[in-house]
Motif scaffolding. Structure first.
Motif, short mmCIF file in Angstrom:
data_model
loop_
_atom_site.label_atom_id
_atom_site.label_comp_id
_atom_site.label_asym_id
_atom_site.label_seq_id
_atom_site.Cartn_x
_atom_site.Cartn_y
_atom_site.Cartn_z
N THR B 72 64.79 97.70 6.19
CA THR B 72 64.01 96.54 6.63
C THR B 72 62.64 97.00 7.10
OG1 THR B 72 66.03 95.49 7.37
CG2 THR B 72 63.99 94.57 8.19
N LEU B 73 61.63 96.35 6.57
CA LEU B 73 60.27 96.67 6.96
C LEU B 73 60.04 96.19 8.40
CD1 LEU B 73 57.45 97.67 5.81
CD2 LEU B 73 56.94 95.24 5.55
N VAL B 74 59.53 97.07 9.24
CA VAL B 74 59.29 96.69 10.63
C VAL B 74 57.81 96.37 10.82
CG1 VAL B 74 59.39 97.46 13.02
CG2 VAL B 74 61.20 98.11 11.43
N ALA B 75 56.95 97.19 10.24
CA ALA B 75 55.52 96.93 10.37
C ALA B 75 54.78 97.50 9.18
CB ALA B 75 54.99 97.56 11.65
N ALA B 76 53.70 96.84 8.80
CA ALA B 76 52.82 97.35 7.75
C ALA B 76 51.39 97.16 8.24
CB ALA B 76 53.05 96.58 6.45
N ASP B 77 50.66 98.24 8.33
CA ASP B 77 49.29 98.17 8.81
C ASP B 77 48.33 98.61 7.74
OD1 ASP B 77 49.92 97.44 11.54
OD2 ASP B 77 50.79 99.44 11.65
N TRP B 78 47.20 97.97 7.72
CA TRP B 78 46.13 98.26 6.78
C TRP B 78 45.54 99.62 7.14
CZ3 TRP B 78 44.21 95.46 2.77
CH2 TRP B 78 42.90 95.72 2.35
N ALA B 79 45.55 100.56 6.19
CA ALA B 79 44.94 101.85 6.49
C ALA B 79 43.50 101.90 6.01
CB ALA B 79 45.74 102.98 5.86
N GLY B 80 43.17 101.04 5.05
CA GLY B 80 41.77 100.82 4.67
C GLY B 80 41.05 102.01 4.07
N GLY B 81 39.76 101.86 3.99
CA GLY B 81 38.94 102.95 3.50
C GLY B 81 38.83 103.00 1.99
N GLN B 82 39.41 102.02 1.29
CA GLN B 82 39.31 102.05 -0.16
C GLN B 82 38.98 100.68 -0.70
OE1 GLN B 82 42.55 103.97 -2.53
NE2 GLN B 82 42.39 102.04 -3.61
N PRO B 83 37.94 100.56 -1.53
CA PRO B 83 37.62 99.24 -2.07
C PRO B 83 38.73 98.75 -3.00
CG PRO B 83 36.21 100.92 -3.05
CD PRO B 83 37.01 101.60 -1.99
N ALA B 84 38.86 97.43 -3.13
CA ALA B 84 39.90 96.86 -3.98
C ALA B 84 39.62 97.16 -5.44
CB ALA B 84 39.95 95.35 -3.76
N LEU B 85 40.66 97.25 -6.24
CA LEU B 85 40.47 97.39 -7.68
C LEU B 85 39.99 96.05 -8.22
CD1 LEU B 85 43.64 99.30 -8.89
CD2 LEU B 85 41.46 100.20 -8.12
N SER B 86 39.23 96.12 -9.31
CA SER B 86 38.79 94.86 -9.90
C SER B 86 38.86 94.97 -11.41
CB SER B 86 37.36 94.54 -9.46
OG SER B 86 36.51 95.57 -9.89
N GLY B 87 38.96 93.82 -12.04
CA GLY B 87 38.92 93.75 -13.50
C GLY B 87 39.95 94.63 -14.18
N ILE B 88 39.47 95.44 -15.12
CA ILE B 88 40.36 96.30 -15.89
C ILE B 88 41.06 97.30 -14.98
CG2 ILE B 88 40.45 97.96 -17.79
CD1 ILE B 88 37.97 96.55 -18.91
N GLY B 89 40.39 97.66 -13.89
CA GLY B 89 40.98 98.58 -12.92
C GLY B 89 42.32 98.08 -12.42
N VAL B 90 42.45 96.77 -12.21
CA VAL B 90 43.71 96.20 -11.74
C VAL B 90 44.80 96.46 -12.78
CG1 VAL B 90 44.90 94.09 -11.03
CG2 VAL B 90 42.50 94.40 -10.46
N MET B 91 44.46 96.27 -14.05
CA MET B 91 45.46 96.46 -15.10
C MET B 91 45.87 97.94 -15.17
SD MET B 91 47.16 94.43 -16.90
CE MET B 91 46.53 92.88 -17.42
N CYS B 92 44.89 98.86 -15.00
CA CYS B 92 45.22 100.28 -14.98
C CYS B 92 46.15 100.57 -13.80
CB CYS B 92 43.95 101.13 -14.83
SG CYS B 92 42.83 100.99 -16.22
#
Lengths: 203, 236
Positions: B72-92
């Motif tokens: 069971t997941l107790v907590a999930a925290d954003w660790a950040g520091g990385q831009p989101a994937l976009s476009g074809i990057g998402v498919m990769c």
């Protein structure tokens, strides 16, 4: 918990099996529902059966926007008060009704009934992209507003639709994302703020 | 039954499946525990704090508990520091995730592969040479699974691979020198794959084919949906 099939009631078993298609209904809930319908609600169970059969027979997809309707064209697509040059692409009928409630969009819609989700095996034909492309290149639509969700799947869907439209000379736009209206930065989740920073715009 | 518990473990979401009305089953790739499946209770509620967090391709810190197959997941925290994937990057990114989901067994730690995965996502987000990122990842993945392809020696003679020769590639054995211009790959391609060098055009094409064939051997009868979806998109 596995239940042994009743020897004399194959109908009950198939009802339980059928109820399990509903979201969030497992074997136990399905069994409870089936007993409830057969013990206490026999007349309303018949009503449910008729409603289900009726809906299956009469409800279909609008030939222009793919939303549910009982006619060839839905009321929105038939309406004369809408701007036919604008086409808004949404994932579900629920999304469409949210955009409608804003009263700030006067164009028409296309409902994908899903999103590209390669990991679930959902591809472009499952969400009617060929149908959408034909709809968007009818010569009347000049801008397609992509209002798919801001999930990775929604983003991928928007990206591929935009690419295909660009190749066909149709303008595509994406709804904005960022801090919600009335949102105070202190209480907004970090992912949203991080995206809002990246997507900032000049004033 | 072993009790499992983790606190603030670095990881990534590979995929999520809806579970009951408001919950999610989350497939994760974590640094010290490898691939883990967890139940995220209430994660699909409209105001759940997990909604903007349990997204693929973002570094997270995860805490969980549980003794059964599914913790069971107790907590999930954003660790950040990385831009989101976009476009074809998402498919990769989907492709990398699908490879991990299909080829990594659960609860099998692969710390080196985890580092490679994190670096690959960062490179995909930076929109660098995506094909090269995918090839490097495929190579590392085979390596970590214990099927590192033989690239620098001829499988039959043991002689060093000659960059000027053509080779057949036997998935179980390795490169076998071919006659003249026959064969599937240049010796140069094999040497390029060995040192993650994908600037040569022929290398790019041959490496794509070769690594695809090697991965197909490991997948057996499983089909990669990501590839099928991409092929369908090409058709439109």
């Amino acid at each position: 918990m596995a239940r042994a099939p009743l020897p004399n009631a194959p109908g009950l078993d198939s009802l339980i099996e059928a109820l399990r298609v509903l979201p969030g209904v497992g074997p136990r809930s399905a069994q409870r529902m089936a007993y409830h319908l057969l013990q206490h609600e026999r007349s309303r169970a018949a009503q449910l059966a008729r409603a289900l059969a009726g809906a299956l027979a009469s409800v279909r997809h609008c030939s222009r926007c793919n939303n549910f309707t009982e006619a060839e064209l839905c009321t929105l697509c038939r309406s004369s008060g809408r701007n036919p040059a604008l086409l808004c692409v949404v994932e579900t009928p629920a999304d469409l009704s949210m955009v409608e409630q804003t009263l700030s969009y006067a164009g028409l819609y296309f409902v994908l009934m899903g999103r590209l989700s390669p990991l679930d095996g959902i591809g472009p034909r499952d969400i009617g992209l060929d149908h959408l492309l034909a709809r968007a290149t009818d010569g009347i639509v000049t801008e397609v507003v992509l209002a798919t969700n801001f999930t990775n799947e929604g983003e991928a869907t928007a990206h591929y639709i935009a690419e295909m439209l660009k190749a066909r000379g149709v303008t595509a736009s994406r709804i904005a994302r960022g801090v919600p209206l009335g949102g105070e930065l202190e209480f907004v989740d970090i992912g949203t703020i991080s995206q809002a920073m990246l997507d900032r715009r000049g004033l | 039954m072993t009790r499992r518990r983790a606190v603030h473990e670095p990881g990534y979401v590979l995929h999520t499946y809806p579970y009951k009305e408001t919950s999610l089953i989350v497939e994760l790739f974590t640094r010290q525990h490898g691939r883990v499946g967890l139940l995220a209770k209430g994660a699909r509620r409209p105001r759940s704090a997990l909604r903007g967090v349990l997204l693929a391709f973002h570094p997270l810190h995860l805490s969980w508990s549980g003794s059964a197959e599914l913790g069971t997941l107790v907590a999930a925290d954003w660790a950040g520091g990385q831009p989101a994937l976009s476009g074809i990057g998402v498919m990769c990114g989907f492709y990398l995730n699908e490879l991990l989901l299909r080829l990594l067994p659960r609860e099998d730690p692969h710390e080196r592969l985890f580092a490679v995965y994190a670096a690959s996502l960062a490179q995909l987000a930076a929109a660098s040479d995506r094909a090269a990122v995918l090839r490097c990842f495929e190579h590392r993945l085979l390596d970590e699974l214990g099927y590192a392809p033989l690239l620098v020696r001829d499988a039959a003679s043991g002689a060093p691979v000659d960059p000027g020769r053509r080779y057949e590639y036997d998935p179980e054995r390795g490169p076998l020198a071919a006659n003249g211009s026959a064969g599937a790959v240049d010796g140069q391609t094999l040497l390029d794959i060995a040192r993650d060098e994908y600037s040569r055009e022929t290398t790019r094409e041959e490496a794509r084919q070769l690594l695809r064939a090697l991965i197909a051997c490991r997948l057996g009868s499983q089909v990669l949906h990501t590839r099928a979806v991409l092929a369908e998109l090409q058709d439109l």
